[in-house]
Design an enzyme around this catalytic site. Structure first.
Site, mmCIF file in Angstrom:
data_model
loop_
_atom_site.group_PDB
_atom_site.id
_atom_site.type_symbol
_atom_site.label_atom_id
_atom_site.label_comp_id
_atom_site.label_asym_id
_atom_site.label_seq_id
_atom_site.Cartn_x
_atom_site.Cartn_y
_atom_site.Cartn_z
ATOM 1 N N TYR A 141 0.815 -1.211 0.000
ATOM 2 C CA TYR A 141 0.000 0.000 0.000
ATOM 3 C C TYR A 141 0.856 1.272 0.000
ATOM 4 O O TYR A 141 0.435 2.317 -0.479
ATOM 5 C CB TYR A 141 -0.906 0.041 1.236
ATOM 6 C CG TYR A 141 -2.247 -0.630 1.080
ATOM 7 C CD1 TYR A 141 -2.333 -1.969 0.704
ATOM 8 C CD2 TYR A 141 -3.425 0.057 1.317
ATOM 9 C CE1 TYR A 141 -3.559 -2.588 0.574
ATOM 10 C CE2 TYR A 141 -4.653 -0.554 1.201
ATOM 11 C CZ TYR A 141 -4.724 -1.874 0.824
ATOM 12 O OH TYR A 141 -5.946 -2.478 0.707
ATOM 13 N N LYS A 187 3.125 -15.319 1.726
ATOM 14 C CA LYS A 187 3.286 -16.020 0.439
ATOM 15 C C LYS A 187 4.779 -16.327 0.285
ATOM 16 O O LYS A 187 5.435 -15.936 -0.690
ATOM 17 C CB LYS A 187 2.740 -15.114 -0.698
ATOM 18 C CG LYS A 187 2.649 -15.784 -2.041
ATOM 19 C CD LYS A 187 1.549 -16.838 -2.158
ATOM 20 C CE LYS A 187 1.618 -17.564 -3.477
ATOM 21 N NZ LYS A 187 0.717 -18.725 -3.566
ATOM 22 N N ASP A 219 -3.096 -18.099 -0.075
ATOM 23 C CA ASP A 219 -4.142 -18.762 -0.879
ATOM 24 C C ASP A 219 -4.807 -19.878 -0.078
ATOM 25 O O ASP A 219 -6.034 -20.032 -0.062
ATOM 26 C CB ASP A 219 -3.577 -19.281 -2.222
ATOM 27 C CG ASP A 219 -2.280 -20.061 -2.079
ATOM 28 O OD1 ASP A 219 -1.696 -20.095 -0.972
ATOM 29 O OD2 ASP A 219 -1.833 -20.646 -3.095
ATOM 30 N N ASP A 243 -6.308 -7.118 4.013
ATOM 31 C CA ASP A 243 -7.461 -6.458 3.399
ATOM 32 C C ASP A 243 -8.392 -7.511 2.811
ATOM 33 O O ASP A 243 -9.601 -7.494 3.025
ATOM 34 C CB ASP A 243 -6.968 -5.499 2.306
ATOM 35 C CG ASP A 243 -8.115 -4.792 1.620
ATOM 36 O OD1 ASP A 243 -9.022 -4.326 2.338
ATOM 37 O OD2 ASP A 243 -8.116 -4.709 0.374
ATOM 38 N N ASP A 247 -12.206 -9.256 4.516
ATOM 39 C CA ASP A 247 -13.518 -9.248 3.848
ATOM 40 C C ASP A 247 -14.117 -10.652 3.804
ATOM 41 O O ASP A 247 -15.319 -10.833 3.999
ATOM 42 C CB ASP A 247 -13.403 -8.703 2.409
ATOM 43 C CG ASP A 247 -13.701 -7.210 2.334
ATOM 44 O OD1 ASP A 247 -13.387 -6.495 3.318
ATOM 45 O OD2 ASP A 247 -14.252 -6.754 1.312
HETATM 46 C C1 IPM Z 1 -10.404 -1.258 4.128
HETATM 47 C C2 IPM Z 1 -10.652 -0.618 2.779
HETATM 48 C C3 IPM Z 1 -9.491 0.293 2.476
HETATM 49 C C4 IPM Z 1 -8.250 -0.555 2.371
HETATM 50 C C5 IPM Z 1 -9.677 1.171 1.233
HETATM 51 C C6 IPM Z 1 -10.957 1.971 1.293
HETATM 52 C C7 IPM Z 1 -8.499 2.073 1.008
HETATM 53 O O1 IPM Z 1 -10.846 -1.584 1.809
HETATM 54 O O2 IPM Z 1 -10.318 -0.518 5.123
HETATM 55 O O3 IPM Z 1 -10.318 -2.481 4.198
HETATM 56 O O4 IPM Z 1 -7.963 -1.135 1.314
HETATM 57 O O5 IPM Z 1 -7.526 -0.624 3.365
HETATM 58 MN MN MN Z 2 -10.920 -3.647 2.565
#
Ligand code: IPM
Ligand code: MN
Length: 365
Positions: A141, A187, A219, A243, A247
């Site tokens: 990032y 990885k 993975d 990240d 999710d």
């Molecule tokens: C998160 C979001 C952010 C990230 C974006 C909005 C920059 O997806 O907080 O997980 O990738 O960190």
């Molecule tokens: Mn995210």
């Protein structure tokens, strides 16, 4: 005790869920001996529209001057084509970097009343309770060099020893208080940066002999979270992998609308729901405010040591769900689908109920 909290509602459903969270904060202030001084500032797309930048110096300064920051969400279709540094997301990244928020903590806990809302089978998700420690101010990032031209584009995944050590320590400390397992995700079969990550984590683990360290490729980790989420206790990983994995973790618990997060550094802390700005449902009073309200619970726990108040909020959410109240995103057969505002007031009623039970000694936290 007075605590200064900067509110950054942001875009999309951000303002609605922050409004709910603020109601809970005010309730906590009423019941516990604490005063919250709330200062609201713009961030993201709405800030860009008004000031030509997604993060003004004034907003950043207000964050520096506060004890904690509570953020809603940033982003939306409207700002998708802006230049990289003007995008709403850039504000969040700059905030994380400026405040030195290197540890992003994302708990993935399945409320038993919500097992049916998960896309996975009940037997698979029931009892899932793990937490992702995602490194937040390094990795791909922020790595240099980065760039893009008409022929190619590039980013750099880089980690220093210190960056890995400080988040690893936090993850191990947390594991001691939990089930004692850290799964470090990398990885290392392909990337040098991951081989280095693994080496540093292994050396940190020597200071924590009671914690079991497992290494897992990213993975495989993605697959294992979906296959058998109960095997995890603390997942420790880098910015990009964290990240993605958080999710996945979010969805198996029923809805991203449920998950809070804390981003912590040595001096500052920011709390925000894991979900995004959901522009498609913004302004309709249907968004799920539970992630934002749980973020308040995390703030009380991590920044203010108000453990009781924090547990009270979680128990209030629990009872609300148990009685069948749901926002649309977590609606299941037979549940009562209610609005953002309605579910917030049910949560407040439950909060009051538990508070009184406590005072009478009927219920103990
Ligand atoms: C998160 C979001 C952010 C990230 C974006 C909005 C920059 O997806 O907080 O997980 O990738 O960190
Ligand atoms: Mn995210």
């Amino acid at each position: 005790m007075t605590k200064r909290i900067t509110l950054l509602p942001g875009d999309g459903i951000g303002p609605e869920v922050i409004e709910s969270a603020v109601k809970v904060l005010k309730y906590v202030a009423e019941k516990f001996s604490v005063e919250f001084e709330l200062v609201e500032r713009p961030i993201g797309g709405i800030s860009y529209d008004k000031y030509g930048t997604p993060l003004t110096d004034e907003t950043l300064q207000t964050c520096y001057d506060s004890d904690a920051v509570l953020l809603g969400a940033v982003g939306g279709y409207k700002w998708e084509n802006l230049e990289h540094h003007l995008k709403p997301e850039a504000a969040l990244l700059k905030l994380r970097k400026s405040l030195g928020l290197f540890a992003n903590i994302r708990p993935a806990k399945v409320f038993s009343s919500l097992v049916d809302a998960s896309s996975l089978k009940k037997e698979v998700v029931e009892g899932t309770d793990f937490v992702v420690f995602r490194e937040l101010t390094g990795g791909i990032y922020f790595g240099e060099p980065r760039g893009i031209n008409t022929e190619k584009a590039w980013n750099t995944m880089v980690y220093s020893k210190n960056e890995i050590e400080r988040i690893a320590k936090m993850a191990f400390e947390t594991a001691i208080k939990r089930k004692g397992i850290v799964t470090s995700v990398d990885k290392a079969n392909v990337l040098e940066v991951s081989q280095f990550w693994r080496k540093v984590v292994e050396s940190v683990s020597k200071e924590y002999p009671t914690v079991r360290l497992k290494n897992m490729y990213v993975d495989n980790a993605a697959m294992q979270i979906v296959k058998d989420p109960k095997q995890f206790d603390v997942i420790l990983t880098s910015n990009l992998f964290g990240d993605i994995l958080s999710d996945i973790a979010g969805m198996i618990t029923g809805s991203l609308g449920m998950l809070p997060s804390a981003s912590i550094g040595t001096k500052y802390a920011l709390y925000e729901p894991v979900h995004g700005s959901a522009p498609d449902i913004a302004g309709q009073n249907i968004a799920n405010p539970i992630a934002a309200i749980s973020s308040v619970a995390m703030m009380l726990e991590y920044s203010f040591d108000m453990y009781k108040a924090s547990e009270l909020i979680i128990e209030a959410i629990n009872r609300t769900l148990e009685e069948g109240y749901r926002t649309a995103d977590i609606g299941t057969e037979g549940s009562k689908i209610v609005s953002t505002k309605e579910i917030t007031s049910v949560i407040l009623t439950k909060f009051e109920e538990i508070y009184n039970e406590q005072a009478l000694g009927v219920f103990t936290l």
